[in-house]
Design a protein around this motif. Sequence first.
Motif, PDB file in Angstrom:
ATOM      1  N   MET A 147       0.851  -1.176   0.000  1.00  0.00           N
ATOM      2  CA  MET A 147       0.000   0.000   0.000  1.00  0.00           C
ATOM      3  C   MET A 147       0.891   1.231   0.000  1.00  0.00           C
ATOM      4  O   MET A 147       1.921   1.256   0.655  1.00  0.00           O
ATOM      5  N   LYS A 148       0.454   2.226  -0.723  1.00  0.00           N
ATOM      6  CA  LYS A 148       1.219   3.461  -0.828  1.00  0.00           C
ATOM      7  C   LYS A 148       0.382   4.655  -0.385  1.00  0.00           C
ATOM      8  O   LYS A 148       0.060   5.531  -1.186  1.00  0.00           O
ATOM      9  N   PRO A 149       0.028   4.710   0.913  1.00  0.00           N
ATOM     10  CA  PRO A 149      -0.745   5.864   1.371  1.00  0.00           C
ATOM     11  C   PRO A 149       0.120   7.115   1.402  1.00  0.00           C
ATOM     12  O   PRO A 149       1.333   7.045   1.553  1.00  0.00           O
ATOM     13  N   GLN A 150      -0.510   8.256   1.209  1.00  0.00           N
ATOM     14  CA  GLN A 150       0.184   9.534   1.290  1.00  0.00           C
ATOM     15  C   GLN A 150      -0.334  10.276   2.515  1.00  0.00           C
ATOM     16  O   GLN A 150      -1.547  10.389   2.717  1.00  0.00           O
ATOM     17  N   ILE A 151       0.582  10.768   3.320  1.00  0.00           N
ATOM     18  CA  ILE A 151       0.216  11.529   4.510  1.00  0.00           C
ATOM     19  C   ILE A 151      -0.054  12.974   4.096  1.00  0.00           C
ATOM     20  O   ILE A 151       0.752  13.600   3.410  1.00  0.00           O
ATOM     21  N   ILE A 152      -1.174  13.500   4.515  1.00  0.00           N
ATOM     22  CA  ILE A 152      -1.537  14.891   4.248  1.00  0.00           C
ATOM     23  C   ILE A 152      -1.181  15.693   5.495  1.00  0.00           C
ATOM     24  O   ILE A 152      -1.536  15.305   6.615  1.00  0.00           O
ATOM     25  N   GLU A 153      -0.475  16.794   5.287  1.00  0.00           N
ATOM     26  CA  GLU A 153      -0.019  17.612   6.408  1.00  0.00           C
ATOM     27  C   GLU A 153      -0.588  19.025   6.331  1.00  0.00           C
ATOM     28  O   GLU A 153      -0.871  19.529   5.245  1.00  0.00           O
ATOM     29  N   ASP A 154      -0.734  19.655   7.496  1.00  0.00           N
ATOM     30  CA  ASP A 154      -1.161  21.053   7.518  1.00  0.00           C
ATOM     31  C   ASP A 154       0.038  21.958   7.251  1.00  0.00           C
ATOM     32  O   ASP A 154       1.157  21.475   7.009  1.00  0.00           O
ATOM     33  N   HIS A 155      -0.158  23.262   7.312  1.00  0.00           N
ATOM     34  CA  HIS A 155       0.903  24.213   6.997  1.00  0.00           C
ATOM     35  C   HIS A 155       2.079  24.147   7.972  1.00  0.00           C
ATOM     36  O   HIS A 155       3.151  24.652   7.686  1.00  0.00           O
ATOM     37  N   ASN A 156       1.883  23.518   9.127  1.00  0.00           N
ATOM     38  CA  ASN A 156       2.958  23.360  10.109  1.00  0.00           C
ATOM     39  C   ASN A 156       3.664  22.015   9.991  1.00  0.00           C
ATOM     40  O   ASN A 156       4.555  21.704  10.769  1.00  0.00           O
ATOM     41  N   GLY A 157       3.222  21.200   9.030  1.00  0.00           N
ATOM     42  CA  GLY A 157       3.839  19.883   8.854  1.00  0.00           C
ATOM     43  C   GLY A 157       3.247  18.799   9.739  1.00  0.00           C
ATOM     44  O   GLY A 157       3.762  17.693   9.794  1.00  0.00           O
ATOM     45  N   ASN A 158       2.142  19.110  10.426  1.00  0.00           N
ATOM     46  CA  ASN A 158       1.486  18.121  11.276  1.00  0.00           C
ATOM     47  C   ASN A 158       0.592  17.224  10.418  1.00  0.00           C
ATOM     48  O   ASN A 158      -0.173  17.730   9.591  1.00  0.00           O
ATOM     49  N   PRO A 159       0.671  15.908  10.602  1.00  0.00           N
ATOM     50  CA  PRO A 159      -0.196  15.026   9.814  1.00  0.00           C
ATOM     51  C   PRO A 159      -1.663  15.258  10.162  1.00  0.00           C
ATOM     52  O   PRO A 159      -2.029  15.359  11.329  1.00  0.00           O
ATOM     53  N   THR A 160      -2.488  15.402   9.123  1.00  0.00           N
ATOM     54  CA  THR A 160      -3.914  15.653   9.331  1.00  0.00           C
ATOM     55  C   THR A 160      -4.803  14.624   8.644  1.00  0.00           C
ATOM     56  O   THR A 160      -5.997  14.590   8.879  1.00  0.00           O
ATOM     57  N   GLY A 161      -4.219  13.799   7.784  1.00  0.00           N
ATOM     58  CA  GLY A 161      -5.028  12.817   7.079  1.00  0.00           C
ATOM     59  C   GLY A 161      -4.167  11.882   6.258  1.00  0.00           C
ATOM     60  O   GLY A 161      -2.947  12.018   6.200  1.00  0.00           O
ATOM     61  N   VAL A 162      -4.846  10.961   5.612  1.00  0.00           N
ATOM     62  CA  VAL A 162      -4.171   9.973   4.771  1.00  0.00           C
ATOM     63  C   VAL A 162      -4.941   9.847   3.464  1.00  0.00           C
ATOM     64  O   VAL A 162      -6.168   9.774   3.465  1.00  0.00           O
ATOM     65  N   PHE A 163      -4.222   9.834   2.377  1.00  0.00           N
ATOM     66  CA  PHE A 163      -4.800   9.602   1.063  1.00  0.00           C
ATOM     67  C   PHE A 163      -4.407   8.202   0.622  1.00  0.00           C
ATOM     68  O   PHE A 163      -3.233   7.839   0.650  1.00  0.00           O
ATOM     69  N   ILE A 164      -5.400   7.399   0.241  1.00  0.00           N
ATOM     70  CA  ILE A 164      -5.166   6.047  -0.265  1.00  0.00           C
ATOM     71  C   ILE A 164      -5.592   6.034  -1.726  1.00  0.00           C
ATOM     72  O   ILE A 164      -6.732   6.393  -2.036  1.00  0.00           O
ATOM     73  N   PRO A 165      -4.704   5.620  -2.631  1.00  0.00           N
ATOM     74  CA  PRO A 165      -5.101   5.551  -4.041  1.00  0.00           C
ATOM     75  C   PRO A 165      -6.356   4.697  -4.221  1.00  0.00           C
ATOM     76  O   PRO A 165      -6.551   3.696  -3.520  1.00  0.00           O
ATOM     77  N   ILE A 166      -7.222   5.081  -5.154  1.00  0.00           N
ATOM     78  CA  ILE A 166      -8.526   4.442  -5.321  1.00  0.00           C
ATOM     79  C   ILE A 166      -8.403   2.945  -5.591  1.00  0.00           C
ATOM     80  O   ILE A 166      -9.201   2.155  -5.085  1.00  0.00           O
ATOM     81  N   LYS A 167      -7.417   2.537  -6.357  1.00  0.00           N
ATOM     82  CA  LYS A 167      -7.230   1.112  -6.635  1.00  0.00           C
ATOM     83  C   LYS A 167      -6.999   0.332  -5.342  1.00  0.00           C
ATOM     84  O   LYS A 167      -7.585  -0.729  -5.132  1.00  0.00           O
TER      85      LYS A 167
END
Length: 77
Positions: A1-21
Amino acid sequence: MKPQIIEDHNGNPTGVFIPIKEWEELKQQYPRIEDKNSFKLSDGQKMILDNQDNLPLSEYQDNNEFVAELKQSNYIK
């Protein structure tokens, strides 16, 4: 799995994006994953998490008491 971590403007993780497949594969493997009511923590599980103080997921996975609670709830086998 290749999730992408979404960060706010301070670099704090706020979410995860998982490719649709990969999301589609997860839904096939875990059919109830989108059912909001399929995963409810018991009070005992919540207490275990509350007492863990921000341990990484690997620490929860190695916590036999927590895993036993999850198995008892029939969420994992």
